[in-house]
Every structure is written in C-alpha cells, then in structure tokens.
Design an enzyme around this catalytic site. Structure first.
Site, PDB file in Angstrom:
ATOM      1  NE  ARG A 151      -8.818  -0.897  -7.119  1.00 52.20           N
ATOM      2  CZ  ARG A 151      -8.738  -0.271  -5.963  1.00 52.20           C
ATOM      3  NH1 ARG A 151      -7.538  -0.159  -5.372  1.00 52.20           N
ATOM      4  NH2 ARG A 151      -9.803   0.242  -5.384  1.00 52.20           N
ATOM      5  CE  LYS A 174     -10.018   1.965  -9.240  1.00 55.95           C
ATOM      6  NZ  LYS A 174     -11.475   1.858  -9.502  1.00 55.95           N
ATOM      7  CG  HIS A 246     -11.631  -6.925 -10.305  1.00 57.79           C
ATOM      8  ND1 HIS A 246     -10.564  -6.070 -10.134  1.00 57.79           N
ATOM      9  CD2 HIS A 246     -12.709  -6.269  -9.809  1.00 57.79           C
ATOM     10  CE1 HIS A 246     -10.979  -4.949  -9.574  1.00 57.79           C
ATOM     11  NE2 HIS A 246     -12.270  -5.052  -9.353  1.00 57.79           N
ATOM     12  NE  ARG A 249     -10.495  -4.678  -5.712  1.00 59.86           N
ATOM     13  CZ  ARG A 249      -9.977  -3.911  -4.754  1.00 59.86           C
ATOM     14  NH1 ARG A 249      -8.884  -4.307  -4.126  1.00 59.86           N
ATOM     15  NH2 ARG A 249     -10.543  -2.776  -4.415  1.00 59.86           N
ATOM     16  CG  HIS A 272     -13.794  -0.459  -1.796  1.00 52.18           C
ATOM     17  ND1 HIS A 272     -14.597  -1.538  -1.530  1.00 52.18           N
ATOM     18  CD2 HIS A 272     -13.249  -0.696  -3.029  1.00 52.18           C
ATOM     19  CE1 HIS A 272     -14.540  -2.397  -2.538  1.00 52.18           C
ATOM     20  NE2 HIS A 272     -13.729  -1.901  -3.448  1.00 52.18           N
ATOM     21  CE1 TYR A 281     -16.539  -8.274  -3.587  1.00 52.54           C
ATOM     22  CE2 TYR A 281     -16.318  -6.063  -2.700  1.00 52.54           C
ATOM     23  CZ  TYR A 281     -16.021  -6.999  -3.664  1.00 52.54           C
ATOM     24  OH  TYR A 281     -15.215  -6.657  -4.718  1.00 52.54           O
TER      25      TYR A 281
END
Length: 301
Positions: A151, A174, A246, A249, A272, A281
C-alpha cells in the site's frame, strides 16, 4: 454521559485497542461527527435517547434522493461507522439497546479491481529512467510498489533498515501488523542505486531521518507525492487509464495469480486478514480466461 464524550472514548478505543490506522480513525471521526450533528439538531445528546427510530431516521436521510446523492460505498461506510459506535455504547453498558443493529448497508455493486497488463507495467517502470537523484528515487519507489504489492502508506513509511537480507522488505500494514515480502532483482537493483547515488543527496538537505524514500528537502516522501510520481510516469508511458498506487497493488496480485501463485500465498503477501478479500483477484483471472476462450474457441460464441 453525552454522546460527544463517548465518541472521543470510542475513537481512542479503535485507535489504541483495535489498532486502526490514523486514516481510518479520521474517517470514523468525520462520519460520526456528522451523525451526532444530525442527532443534536433533534435534541438527542444522551446514549439512551439515541433509539432505533433515531438511527433509522438518520439512515433514511442519508439514502434519500438529493442533488448530490451518496455513492453506495460512502453510504455503507457511514452506516458501518454508526453501527460500530452503537455497539460500543452497548458493550460499555451505557445503553441497553443497540440502536443501529437493524441498519442494513446498501448492496454494493461487484467491482473488480483494475490491473495493468504486464506490458503496461513495463512501460510505466521504463518511464522512470534517468540518472538524476529524483529519477533514481522514483524508479526505486515504483519498482518496490510493483514488486511487493505494498500500500502507498506502507511504502512511504518504510525505513532504510526495513530492507534487509538483500532481497527482503518488512512492511507494516493495517493494525500495525508486520509482514515480510521478497524483493525481486529489479526492485533490489533500483533500491541499491537509489541508496548509493541519490538518498545521501536528499538526506544532506534536511534533518537526519531513517525514512527510505526522501523528498527534495530531506523529508519523507508523502502519500500525495507518491501519487504524483506514478501519475507523471503514466503520462510519460502513454497510459490513458487512471493509474494510482493501488493500481500497482492490484497488478501485483493479478499477475501473481496469472503466473500460478497460490491464493493463500498472495493473501500473505498482500497482508489481507481474510482470504475472501484476496479471492476477488481470482475473478479477474477467471474473466481473462473467459475472454481468451470466447475469442479463440470456434464454438464459444
């Protein structure tokens, strides 16, 4: 106990105990600040006064037709913020009823992430060529974004020491969760060139900082500047589609899956928490296969 005071406690809770990012906390603050503004206009300032009818009325106002209607994603985010806040009020024993538990988010359209082709990524990376310090930095930044699927916040937050063992980078995602991602030879070479030939020049112009990617005054490169680097490279490469950090990414994940990588490996590389997030994806890859099949098979149409 006013709702305003409890909002401050809730924001501290999601920041410290749940480890949400500053950007996410800021979004909660905006969404819930607007919610409490609307409630105060109706004279609602205490947790017990914020009933299901009050919350439902606010949701109806957000969804009502207007000159500038909210996008489904924005409406869903605002309602999610309200639900989280009311759950917190119940968990803290400040009210006995979860006023927002019946608020249903709008059905979001299924949108597949946009990825560049391998050829477009190659053109984008080639467009950052040059020997001046800025070109060397931009090349290293773009190579790292595509090589790791980072990110943009993760990339600009990197320190020099986060690149180690020659081909490994440590990304902080995150919730302040660290993950280890390999660097390909192209990214490693670009970063080495930048560290030796460009970063010392930028560093000498400012105060000492451990940041990996530095701006012209010796400070960390900002998220906004990273966007500009990509936008300029896309223009030079002749890419007409909207390209953002992004996008790289998405391209990283899509190209890995197209190359045969296991979805759980890609999940780990992307950081994730759920494989369900990564599986979108696989839809991109399935769409590509379907298009190729329809074009090539004589009885496909």
């Amino acid at each position: 106990m006013t709702l305003r005071r409890e909002l401050d406690r809730y924001l501290r809770h999601v920041s410290i105990e749940r480890g949400l990012s500053p950007n996410t906390v800021a979004a909660y603050r905006r969404d819930l600040g607007a919610y409490l503004d609307a409630l105060e206009e109706k004279g609602v300032t205490e947790p017990e006064a914020a009933t299901e009818a009050v919350a439902a009325g606010y949701a109806a106002e957000l969804a009502a037709p207007s000159e500038h209607p909210l996008a489904s994603s924005s409406l869903s985010r605002k309602l999610s913020s309200v639900r989280g806040f009311h759950k917190f009020l119940v968990d803290e024993g400040l009210t006995t009823t979860d006023a927002a538990q019946r608020l249903a988010p709008p059905k979001l359209p299924s949108r597949l992430p946009k990825a560049l082709t391998v050829e477009q990524v190659q053109a984008l990376l080639d467009a950052t060529g040059g020997d001046d310090p800025q070109a060397l930095r931009d090349k290293a930044l773009l190579e790292l974004l595509y090589a790791t699927g980072a990110r943009v916040t993760e990339a600009v937050s990197l320190n020099v020491d986060d690149v180690f063992d020659e081909d490994i980078v440590r990304l902080r995602g995150k919730g302040d969760k660290d993950r280890i991602v390999p660097l390909g030879s192209y990214a490693r070479r670009a970063i080495d060139d930048y560290l030796v030939r460009a970063r010392p020049i930028f560093s000498a112009r400012g105060q000492a900082t451990p940041g990996l990617f530095l701006g012209s005054r010796g400070q960390r490169v900002s998220r906004q500047n990273a966007w500009l680097v990509i936008r300029r490279a896309a223009e030079r490469a002749g890419i007409t589609e909207e390209v953002s950090p992004h996008t790289l990414r998405h391209s990283f994940a899509t190209h890995l899956l197209q190359g045969g990588a296991d979805v759980r490996v890609v999940q780990e590389l992307l950081g994730h928490s759920s494989v369900a997030t990564t599986q979108i994806y696989t839809l991109v890859t399935a769409d590509t296969l379907r298009d190729m099949y329809t074009t090539a098979h004589p009885r496909a149409r």
